[in-house]
Design a protein around this motif. Structure first.
Motif, PDB file in Angstrom:
ATOM      1  N   PRO A  51       0.805  -1.232   0.000  1.00 56.27           N
ATOM      2  CA  PRO A  51       0.000   0.000   0.000  1.00 56.27           C
ATOM      3  C   PRO A  51       0.833   1.275   0.000  1.00 56.27           C
ATOM      4  O   PRO A  51       0.427   2.283  -0.592  1.00 56.27           O
ATOM      5  CB  PRO A  51      -0.842  -0.124   1.282  1.00 56.27           C
ATOM      6  CG  PRO A  51      -0.964  -1.606   1.490  1.00 56.27           C
ATOM      7  CD  PRO A  51       0.354  -2.170   1.057  1.00 56.27           C
ATOM      8  N   ALA A  52       2.000   1.251   0.643  1.00 58.88           N
ATOM      9  CA  ALA A  52       2.873   2.438   0.636  1.00 58.88           C
ATOM     10  C   ALA A  52       3.369   2.714  -0.777  1.00 58.88           C
ATOM     11  O   ALA A  52       3.505   3.885  -1.185  1.00 58.88           O
ATOM     12  CB  ALA A  52       4.053   2.237   1.580  1.00 58.88           C
ATOM     13  N   VAL A  53       3.657   1.653  -1.534  1.00 59.31           N
ATOM     14  CA  VAL A  53       4.069   1.825  -2.927  1.00 59.31           C
ATOM     15  C   VAL A  53       2.920   2.408  -3.743  1.00 59.31           C
ATOM     16  O   VAL A  53       3.112   3.342  -4.532  1.00 59.31           O
ATOM     17  CB  VAL A  53       4.544   0.480  -3.520  1.00 59.31           C
ATOM     18  CG1 VAL A  53       4.786   0.616  -5.022  1.00 59.31           C
ATOM     19  CG2 VAL A  53       5.804   0.002  -2.823  1.00 59.31           C
ATOM     20  N   VAL A  57       2.874   5.908  -5.864  1.00 61.06           N
ATOM     21  CA  VAL A  57       2.580   5.922  -7.302  1.00 61.06           C
ATOM     22  C   VAL A  57       1.403   6.847  -7.596  1.00 61.06           C
ATOM     23  O   VAL A  57       1.448   7.647  -8.540  1.00 61.06           O
ATOM     24  CB  VAL A  57       2.307   4.487  -7.808  1.00 61.06           C
ATOM     25  CG1 VAL A  57       1.778   4.514  -9.245  1.00 61.06           C
ATOM     26  CG2 VAL A  57       3.584   3.645  -7.728  1.00 61.06           C
ATOM     27  N   LEU A  58       0.363   6.756  -6.781  1.00 53.00           N
ATOM     28  CA  LEU A  58      -0.804   7.619  -7.010  1.00 53.00           C
ATOM     29  C   LEU A  58      -0.464   9.089  -6.785  1.00 53.00           C
ATOM     30  O   LEU A  58      -0.959   9.965  -7.509  1.00 53.00           O
ATOM     31  CB  LEU A  58      -1.957   7.191  -6.099  1.00 53.00           C
ATOM     32  CG  LEU A  58      -2.658   5.895  -6.512  1.00 53.00           C
ATOM     33  CD1 LEU A  58      -3.642   5.455  -5.438  1.00 53.00           C
ATOM     34  CD2 LEU A  58      -3.381   6.068  -7.843  1.00 53.00           C
ATOM     35  N   ASP A  59       0.386   9.379  -5.813  1.00 50.63           N
ATOM     36  CA  ASP A  59       0.772  10.782  -5.549  1.00 50.63           C
ATOM     37  C   ASP A  59       1.443  11.396  -6.767  1.00 50.63           C
ATOM     38  O   ASP A  59       1.081  12.500  -7.203  1.00 50.63           O
ATOM     39  CB  ASP A  59       1.716  10.848  -4.343  1.00 50.63           C
ATOM     40  CG  ASP A  59       0.981  10.688  -3.020  1.00 50.63           C
ATOM     41  OD1 ASP A  59      -0.264  10.723  -3.026  1.00 50.63           O
ATOM     42  OD2 ASP A  59       1.664  10.493  -1.991  1.00 50.63           O
ATOM     43  N   LEU A 310      12.158   1.305  -6.127  1.00 52.91           N
ATOM     44  CA  LEU A 310      10.956   1.707  -5.399  1.00 52.91           C
ATOM     45  C   LEU A 310      10.561   0.634  -4.381  1.00 52.91           C
ATOM     46  O   LEU A 310      10.232   0.951  -3.228  1.00 52.91           O
ATOM     47  CB  LEU A 310       9.820   1.940  -6.403  1.00 52.91           C
ATOM     48  CG  LEU A 310       8.460   2.350  -5.836  1.00 52.91           C
ATOM     49  CD1 LEU A 310       8.540   3.708  -5.151  1.00 52.91           C
ATOM     50  CD2 LEU A 310       7.410   2.370  -6.948  1.00 52.91           C
ATOM     51  N   PHE A 311      10.626  -0.626  -4.773  1.00 52.08           N
ATOM     52  CA  PHE A 311      10.225  -1.708  -3.867  1.00 52.08           C
ATOM     53  C   PHE A 311      11.227  -1.892  -2.733  1.00 52.08           C
ATOM     54  O   PHE A 311      10.846  -2.232  -1.611  1.00 52.08           O
ATOM     55  CB  PHE A 311      10.065  -3.016  -4.649  1.00 52.08           C
ATOM     56  CG  PHE A 311       8.904  -2.992  -5.610  1.00 52.08           C
ATOM     57  CD1 PHE A 311       7.606  -2.866  -5.150  1.00 52.08           C
ATOM     58  CD2 PHE A 311       9.117  -3.078  -6.980  1.00 52.08           C
ATOM     59  CE1 PHE A 311       6.527  -2.841  -6.033  1.00 52.08           C
ATOM     60  CE2 PHE A 311       8.059  -3.051  -7.873  1.00 52.08           C
ATOM     61  CZ  PHE A 311       6.759  -2.929  -7.397  1.00 52.08           C
ATOM     62  N   LEU A 353      -3.618  -2.920  -8.040  1.00 50.36           N
ATOM     63  CA  LEU A 353      -4.038  -2.117  -6.886  1.00 50.36           C
ATOM     64  C   LEU A 353      -4.294  -0.664  -7.272  1.00 50.36           C
ATOM     65  O   LEU A 353      -5.251  -0.036  -6.783  1.00 50.36           O
ATOM     66  CB  LEU A 353      -2.972  -2.195  -5.788  1.00 50.36           C
ATOM     67  CG  LEU A 353      -2.812  -3.573  -5.114  1.00 50.36           C
ATOM     68  CD1 LEU A 353      -1.549  -3.608  -4.269  1.00 50.36           C
ATOM     69  CD2 LEU A 353      -4.041  -3.896  -4.266  1.00 50.36           C
ATOM     70  N   VAL A 354      -3.467  -0.099  -8.159  1.00 49.96           N
ATOM     71  CA  VAL A 354      -3.663   1.283  -8.622  1.00 49.96           C
ATOM     72  C   VAL A 354      -4.987   1.390  -9.378  1.00 49.96           C
ATOM     73  O   VAL A 354      -5.766   2.325  -9.163  1.00 49.96           O
ATOM     74  CB  VAL A 354      -2.477   1.729  -9.512  1.00 49.96           C
ATOM     75  CG1 VAL A 354      -2.803   3.018 -10.250  1.00 49.96           C
ATOM     76  CG2 VAL A 354      -1.227   1.925  -8.657  1.00 49.96           C
TER      77      VAL A 354
END
Length: 403
Positions: A51-53, A57-59, A310-311, A353-354
């Motif tokens: 979820p943090a990833v 990504v959404l930000d 990123l991961f 998830l996105v």
């Protein structure tokens, strides 16, 4: 279009399969399953951190594309680095050309630029005349764009906006270094490897833009997986000698011992990173020429240091040996193969998830747009927040032909 109509079945079934995105996904998800079960040697997988990833990504996606009008992740985004409309400059220079020749010229540029795009290293910069200074992938994009516009890749002084086998074959280390502004004080990783790819390209196609004619001859649509197969078939001979199966050099394919004996085909994990990056970058010029590339989600995410970083930086992938982040490793070393494979598989999960958070379908938001929105930018942003110069958390020795 019939299955596999873009490529000729003149290789063994094992080689043909290892050239498919389905093979990439299957092997990478095998390793992710092992990672989730705690059975991998080099990384621990923490799915609770996903979820943090997704948040990161959404930000960056909403910041860059508030209307969610996200373009495809491709080399064409980098050509306009800094908001400079360089592609419009190219369009203007090509305005009197036929639609077919415009498409060939754009494919010439895309192929050459992608093959020059492997990791630059932390010190290299490109200073654009009358403009800004660029580093890493954008710098290589701007540099290769300017070389193309100057006719460096053309043997015909009357038609500079092309790349052809004669010019690519006679390209010297000095002329490539000059075009990329390489010097003792501005070193570029993998210069020799990039030159090797240019010389290799000169031997396999009369010009990269010939891809237009090969694809158009098959009709008005092509599956993305077929297009990748064509790229791998045509460009396969240009890669440095690596893993061979049935006397065929596989390119960006590496063994991992968790899948089987390292000498066996069962252990091989295909990535084809530069070839997939190239395939994504062919979509728009082909569309302008009337060829629609379909089933884009057939391609995978790109296993490179921004997506993979990123991961690691957000705790989804935790090195079992903390010293891993202090080393510089070769792409063939198993920690790097493991990291890249987990990255590919996790990108599929992040994309799902996105889409769920945005209420969008696969068709509305294919993986290529999630990468653009997206994971690559978030990886760069997080790295810049954590380390001077945005150095990736895991460093790979670049020979100019993988990353």
């Amino acid at each position: 279009m019939p299955e596999h109509s873009l490529s000729r079945p003149d290789v063994s079934p094992a080689v043909a399969w290892l050239r498919t995105p389905a093979a990439i996904r299957e092997r990478c998800h095998q390793l992710l399953d092992l990672g989730l079960a705690g059975k991998l040697t080099h990384f621990r997988v923490e799915p609770s951190r996903l979820p943090a990833v997704v948040d990161a990504v959404l930000d960056v996606t909403r910041e860059a594309y508030p209307a969610l009008d996200i373009p495809l992740h491709s080399r064409w985004r980098h050509f306009d680095a800094g908001g400079v409309k360089r592609v419009e400059e190219l369009e203007s220079r090509l305005r009197d050309a036929t639609p077919q020749e415009r498409a060939r010229a754009k494919l010439d540029l895309a192929v050459v630029s992608v093959l020059l795009d492997a990791g630059s290293g932390p010190r290299w910069r490109y200073r654009e005349q009358g403009g800004g200074t660029w580093a890493r992938s954008e710098g290589l994009a701007v540099a290769s764009f300017r070389m193309f516009m100057d006719g460096v890749f053309s043997s015909d002084p009357d038609w500079p906006l092309r790349a052809d086998s004669e010019a690519l074959g006679r390209l010297t280390r000095e002329s490539l270094a000059r075009g990329l502004q390489v010097s003792d004080s501005n070193p570029l990783d993998g210069l020799e490897g990039r030159l090797h790819l240019m010389h290799g390209l000169s031997k396999v196609l009369p010009r990269p833009g010939a891809l237009h004619d090969i694809v158009v001859a098959q009709g008005h649509s092509a599956r993305a997986s077929e297009l990748l197969g064509l790229v791998l078939e045509l460009l396969g001979p240009i890669w440095p000698g690596r893993v061979m199966v049935d006397a065929v050099n596989l390119g960006d394919v590496w063994p991992h011992s968790a899948l089987g004996p390292v000498e066996s085909v069962d252990a091989l994990v295909p990535f084809h990173k530069l070839s997939q990056w190239l395939t994504y970058s062919l979509v728009e010029p082909l569309a302008e020429a009337g060829v629609r590339v379909v089933e884009l989600d057939g391609l995978t995410g790109l296993p490179e240091y921004r997506n993979g970083g990123l991961f690691v930086d957000l705790g989804v992938l935790v090195p079992r040996d903390a010293g891993l982040t202090q080393q510089v490793l070769h792409p063939s070393e198993e920690p790097i193969v493991e990291w890249r494979a987990l990255t590919v598989a996790l990108l599929d999960r992040v994309a799902a998830l996105v889409r769920g958070r945005l209420g969008m379908s696969n068709e509305e938001l294919p993986l290529g747009k999630v990468l653009q929105g997206g994971t690559w930018t978030a990886g760069r942003k997080v790295a810049a927040e954590l380390r001077p110069g945005g150095v990736p958390p895991i460093r790979v020795e670049s020979d100019g032909t993988v990353f």
